[in-house]
Design a protein around this motif. Structure first.
Motif, PDB file in Angstrom:
ATOM      1  N   VAL A 157      11.550   4.833   7.927  1.00 52.45           N
ATOM      2  CA  VAL A 157      10.586   6.311   7.237  1.00 52.45           C
ATOM      3  C   VAL A 157       9.956   6.935   8.432  1.00 52.45           C
ATOM      4  CG1 VAL A 157       8.554   6.342   6.454  1.00 52.45           C
ATOM      5  CG2 VAL A 157      10.060   4.495   4.931  1.00 52.45           C
ATOM      6  N   TYR A 159       2.182   7.635  18.272  1.00 55.50           N
ATOM      7  CA  TYR A 159       2.348   8.507  16.916  1.00 55.50           C
ATOM      8  C   TYR A 159       4.069   8.659  16.419  1.00 55.50           C
ATOM      9  CZ  TYR A 159       2.767   8.394  11.695  1.00 55.50           C
ATOM     10  OH  TYR A 159       3.182   8.582  10.093  1.00 55.50           O
ATOM     11  N   ALA A 189       3.696  -6.297  14.257  1.00 54.53           N
ATOM     12  CA  ALA A 189       3.082  -6.088  15.902  1.00 54.53           C
ATOM     13  C   ALA A 189       2.930  -7.084  16.975  1.00 54.53           C
ATOM     14  CB  ALA A 189       1.721  -5.739  15.695  1.00 54.53           C
ATOM     15  N   SER A 228       0.966  -1.088  -0.261  1.00 53.26           N
ATOM     16  CA  SER A 228       0.225   0.048  -0.043  1.00 53.26           C
ATOM     17  C   SER A 228       1.011   1.242   0.053  1.00 53.26           C
ATOM     18  CB  SER A 228      -1.179  -0.123   0.699  1.00 53.26           C
ATOM     19  OG  SER A 228      -1.921   1.232   1.494  1.00 53.26           O
ATOM     20  N   ASP A 243       4.234  -9.961  10.262  1.00 51.83           N
ATOM     21  CA  ASP A 243       3.071  -8.854  11.339  1.00 51.83           C
ATOM     22  C   ASP A 243       3.743  -8.425  12.273  1.00 51.83           C
ATOM     23  OD1 ASP A 243       1.546  -7.179  12.458  1.00 51.83           O
ATOM     24  OD2 ASP A 243       0.091  -8.890  13.651  1.00 51.83           O
ATOM     25  N   LYS A 245       7.768   7.951  15.958  1.00 55.68           N
ATOM     26  CA  LYS A 245       8.619   8.377  14.601  1.00 55.68           C
ATOM     27  C   LYS A 245       9.564   9.218  15.026  1.00 55.68           C
ATOM     28  CE  LYS A 245       6.424   6.744  11.184  1.00 55.68           C
ATOM     29  NZ  LYS A 245       7.040   5.723  10.595  1.00 55.68           N
ATOM     30  N   THR A 303      -2.335   8.962   0.801  1.00 57.61           N
ATOM     31  CA  THR A 303      -1.932   7.074   1.067  1.00 57.61           C
ATOM     32  C   THR A 303      -2.848   6.522   1.650  1.00 57.61           C
ATOM     33  OG1 THR A 303      -1.059   6.809   3.004  1.00 57.61           O
ATOM     34  CG2 THR A 303       0.375   7.295   0.888  1.00 57.61           C
ATOM     35  N   GLU A 304      -2.465   5.111   2.364  1.00 58.10           N
ATOM     36  CA  GLU A 304      -3.776   4.866   3.125  1.00 58.10           C
ATOM     37  C   GLU A 304      -4.091   4.874   4.568  1.00 58.10           C
ATOM     38  OE1 GLU A 304      -7.045   2.921   1.923  1.00 58.10           O
ATOM     39  OE2 GLU A 304      -6.394   3.268   0.429  1.00 58.10           O
ATOM     40  N   GLY A 310       2.063   3.424  11.069  1.00 57.88           N
ATOM     41  CA  GLY A 310       0.421   3.984  11.010  1.00 57.88           C
ATOM     42  C   GLY A 310       0.243   4.310  12.382  1.00 57.88           C
ATOM     43  N   LEU A 312       2.356   4.132   0.623  1.00 60.42           N
ATOM     44  CA  LEU A 312       4.774   4.591  -0.062  1.00 60.42           C
ATOM     45  C   LEU A 312       5.765   4.413  -0.781  1.00 60.42           C
ATOM     46  CD1 LEU A 312       4.995   6.434   2.991  1.00 60.42           C
ATOM     47  CD2 LEU A 312       5.220   7.528  -0.107  1.00 60.42           C
ATOM     48  N   PRO A 371       7.887  10.981   3.877  1.00 61.48           N
ATOM     49  CA  PRO A 371       7.639  11.601   2.717  1.00 61.48           C
ATOM     50  C   PRO A 371       6.739  12.917   2.527  1.00 61.48           C
ATOM     51  CG  PRO A 371       5.752  10.336   3.891  1.00 61.48           C
ATOM     52  CD  PRO A 371       6.897  10.997   5.256  1.00 61.48           C
ATOM     53  N   GLY A 372       6.701  13.624   3.892  1.00 59.81           N
ATOM     54  CA  GLY A 372       5.869  14.339   3.659  1.00 59.81           C
ATOM     55  C   GLY A 372       4.816  14.331   4.432  1.00 59.81           C
ATOM     56  N   THR A 406       4.173  -1.350  15.925  1.00 59.33           N
ATOM     57  CA  THR A 406       4.077  -1.947  14.716  1.00 59.33           C
ATOM     58  C   THR A 406       5.366  -0.827  13.472  1.00 59.33           C
ATOM     59  OG1 THR A 406       1.768  -1.939  14.452  1.00 59.33           O
ATOM     60  CG2 THR A 406       2.867  -1.063  12.522  1.00 59.33           C
ATOM     61  N   ASN A 407       5.590   0.501  14.611  1.00 64.10           N
ATOM     62  CA  ASN A 407       6.435   1.114  13.812  1.00 64.10           C
ATOM     63  C   ASN A 407       7.832   1.143  14.389  1.00 64.10           C
ATOM     64  OD1 ASN A 407       4.641   3.755  12.641  1.00 64.10           O
ATOM     65  ND2 ASN A 407       3.684   3.257  13.414  1.00 64.10           N
TER      66      ASN A 407
HETATM   67  N1  NAP Z   1       1.074   9.373   4.230  1.00 67.90           N
HETATM   68  C1  NAP Z   1       1.358   9.959   4.662  1.00 67.90           C
HETATM   69  O1  NAP Z   1       1.446  11.543   5.064  1.00 67.90           O
HETATM   70  C2  NAP Z   1       2.955   9.948   6.311  1.00 67.90           C
HETATM   71  C3  NAP Z   1       3.332  10.794   6.650  1.00 67.90           C
HETATM   72  C4  NAP Z   1       4.603  10.518   7.318  1.00 67.90           C
HETATM   73  C5  NAP Z   1       5.049   9.221   7.825  1.00 67.90           C
HETATM   74  N2  NAP Z   1       4.346   8.338   6.967  1.00 67.90           N
HETATM   75  C6  NAP Z   1       4.554   7.066   7.714  1.00 67.90           C
HETATM   76  O2  NAP Z   1       5.089   5.930   5.701  1.00 67.90           O
HETATM   77  C7  NAP Z   1       5.207   4.554   6.521  1.00 67.90           C
HETATM   78  C8  NAP Z   1       3.608   3.749   4.731  1.00 67.90           C
HETATM   79  O3  NAP Z   1       2.963   4.725   5.278  1.00 67.90           O
HETATM   80  P1  NAP Z   1       1.572   4.888   4.002  1.00 67.90           P
HETATM   81  O4  NAP Z   1       1.310   6.469   4.155  1.00 67.90           O
HETATM   82  O5  NAP Z   1       2.145   4.951   2.963  1.00 67.90           O
HETATM   83  O6  NAP Z   1       0.273   3.998   4.641  1.00 67.90           O
HETATM   84  P2  NAP Z   1      -0.603   3.004   4.469  1.00 67.90           P
HETATM   85  O7  NAP Z   1      -0.625   3.335   3.117  1.00 67.90           O
HETATM   86  O8  NAP Z   1      -1.420   3.145   5.286  1.00 67.90           O
HETATM   87  O9  NAP Z   1       0.570   1.588   4.354  1.00 67.90           O
HETATM   88  C9  NAP Z   1       0.846   1.439   5.469  1.00 67.90           C
HETATM   89  C10 NAP Z   1       2.174  -0.071   5.491  1.00 67.90           C
HETATM   90  O10 NAP Z   1       2.247  -0.560   6.328  1.00 67.90           O
HETATM   91  C11 NAP Z   1       1.307  -1.914   6.836  1.00 67.90           C
HETATM   92  N3  NAP Z   1       1.452  -2.311   8.059  1.00 67.90           N
HETATM   93  C12 NAP Z   1       0.710  -1.546   8.965  1.00 67.90           C
HETATM   94  N4  NAP Z   1       0.604  -2.456   9.952  1.00 67.90           N
HETATM   95  C13 NAP Z   1       1.843  -3.169   9.599  1.00 67.90           C
HETATM   96  C14 NAP Z   1       2.196  -4.359  10.877  1.00 67.90           C
HETATM   97  N5  NAP Z   1       1.698  -4.527  12.011  1.00 67.90           N
HETATM   98  N6  NAP Z   1       2.312  -5.414  10.172  1.00 67.90           N
HETATM   99  C15 NAP Z   1       3.285  -4.683   8.681  1.00 67.90           C
HETATM  100  N7  NAP Z   1       3.017  -4.353   8.281  1.00 67.90           N
HETATM  101  C16 NAP Z   1       1.976  -3.401   8.485  1.00 67.90           C
HETATM  102  C17 NAP Z   1       0.421  -2.091   5.959  1.00 67.90           C
HETATM  103  O11 NAP Z   1      -0.130  -2.880   5.643  1.00 67.90           O
HETATM  104  P3  NAP Z   1      -1.668  -3.526   5.885  1.00 67.90           P
HETATM  105  O12 NAP Z   1      -2.395  -2.830   4.438  1.00 67.90           O
HETATM  106  O13 NAP Z   1      -2.094  -4.898   5.709  1.00 67.90           O
HETATM  107  O14 NAP Z   1      -2.863  -2.199   6.770  1.00 67.90           O
HETATM  108  C18 NAP Z   1       0.555  -0.889   4.811  1.00 67.90           C
HETATM  109  O15 NAP Z   1       1.022  -1.986   3.350  1.00 67.90           O
HETATM  110  C19 NAP Z   1       4.348   4.867   7.433  1.00 67.90           C
HETATM  111  O16 NAP Z   1       5.206   4.599   8.833  1.00 67.90           O
HETATM  112  C20 NAP Z   1       4.199   6.252   7.997  1.00 67.90           C
HETATM  113  O17 NAP Z   1       3.909   6.350   9.503  1.00 67.90           O
HETATM  114  C21 NAP Z   1       3.462   8.371   6.414  1.00 67.90           C
END
Ligand code: NAP
Length: 311
Positions: free
Chosen positions: A152, A179, A79, A28, A77, A183, A216-217, A107, A30, A211-212, A125-126
């Motif tokens: 990340v 959160y 977690a 999903s 997983d 991070k 995403t999800e 997340g 990034l 990623p700024g 998770t993080n």
């Molecule tokens: N999007 C933003 O604006 C933003 C900003 C700052 C930082 N980030 C960071 O970027 C990273 C990627 O997030 P994203 O924005 O791409 O969000 P995303 O689309 O929700 O993707 C998150 C991914 O993490 C996986 N995940 C969650 N819990 C997990 C677990 N227990 N074990 C294994 N995988 C797990 C999800 O799997 P499922 O699909 O199965 O849930 C998904 O594949 C994260 O570390 C987030 O903190 C994002």
């Protein structure tokens, strides 16, 4: 004559033939975009995901974009320490080299939830899951010349504090604080890991990225007004605030592949807000560089996960 500085794009990712890249949360957002680019450049990409169904769907989408992609799926997983151990064992058995470990999955949980290991879910998770996974794969990474570990983080780390008195939010749980703590932990982990890597004979380096704000999800659990603001539906009205996932993944890709990148560097959109833009080397807060807190967090993470790094 002054010209605009060239921006870093996915086209700057060099050929990756012969390299193996493990990406957590690759189904999903990034993680998916990062996986797609690596697959297009010829790497063997391991999609390390908690749902095999979602991983298979991502695999099919990447194959549609890059029919020659070399892909593998690993159930993981973060977690669950048992799952992290199983995944590390499988990865070690299937991949004689690991050039890149990308700790991308993460997340934000709105409610306080506790994992089977007794950890608060956001921290597990993080941070704690990735800490354990990296430790269990470290000798394979050290044995692979030029390897990197990219984690990340987020601009949210600026508001984070490591609350050792209540690391798991048992007394009081505030989702943003949990959160931001996690991070911040991502950066502290990277900096401490890099210091430790420098004492080894290997040339493995640890870097961080952000990623700024990317659509995403990520916001799936947020209230709908916040989800709407972070979605691309408002574009171009909110293009100053949020960018597409393809752009959000560039910081990770640069940290992972820029030949000039140094250990301990942090890449993401630059500027005052760091909300959007092409990645550059950016600074994290003074708090993230506090070596005393980094070491204490490291010891606590080893104690909690039972994964003890060499040295
Ligand atoms: N999007 C933003 O604006 C933003 C900003 C700052 C930082 N980030 C960071 O970027 C990273 C990627 O997030 P994203 O924005 O791409 O969000 P995303 O689309 O929700 O993707 C998150 C991914 O993490 C996986 N995940 C969650 N819990 C997990 C677990 N227990 N074990 C294994 N995988 C797990 C999800 O799997 P499922 O699909 O199965 O849930 C998904 O594949 C994260 O570390 C987030 O903190 C994002």
């Amino acid at each position: 004559m002054t010209g605009a500085r060239p921006v870093w794009t996915a086209a700057d990712v060099p050929d990756q033939q012969g390299r193996t890249v493990v990406i957590t949360g690759a189904n999903s957002g990034l993680g998916f975009e990062t996986a797609r680019v690596f697959a297009e450049r010829g790497a063997t990409v391991v999609l390390a995901c908690r749902s095999l169904e979602r991983a298979a769907d991502a695999e099919a989408r990447i194959k549609a974009a890059a029919p020659d992609a070399r892909l593998a799926v690993q159930e993981l997983d973060l977690a669950s320490l048992a799952s992290v151990h199983r995944a590390a064992d499988d990865l070690r058995a299937s991949h004689p080299r690991i050039d890149l470990l990308i700790n991308n999955a993460g997340g934000l949980r709105l409610r306080h939830e506790v994992t089977e290991d007794g950890f608060e879910l956001t921290l597990a998770t993080n941070h704690l899951g990735p800490f354990a996974l990296t430790g269990l794969l470290l000798d394979r990474l050290l044995a692979t010349p030029g390897s990197r570990i990219v984690t990340v983080s987020s601009i949210g780390h600026r508001h984070g504090r490591i609350n050792f008195a209540d690391l798991h939010g048992r007394r009081r749980y505030l989702a943003p604080a949990a959160y931001f703590q996690a991070k911040l932990a991502n950066l502290m982990f990277t900096y401490e890991l890099q210091r430790r890597l420098q004492t080894t004979a290997a040339d493995t380096i640890a870097l961080a990225a952000h990623p700024g704000n990317a659509s995403t999800e990520f916001g799936r659990d947020l209230p709908s007004p916040a989800r709407f603001l972070m979605s691309q539906r408002l574009s171009p009205l909110n293009s100053w605030l949020v960018q597409p996932p393809q752009m959000g993944a560039l910081g990770t890709l640069r940290a992972a592949t820029d030949p000039k990148a140094e250990g301990g560097a942090y890449y993401g959109p630059p500027g005052l807000t760091q909300f959007t833009g092409h990645p550059e080397r950016v600074e994290s807060t003074a708090r993230s560089h506090d070596t005393g807190v980094q070491r204490r967090l490291w010891q606590e993470s080893q104690r909690l996960t039972g994964v003890v790094y060499p040295g």
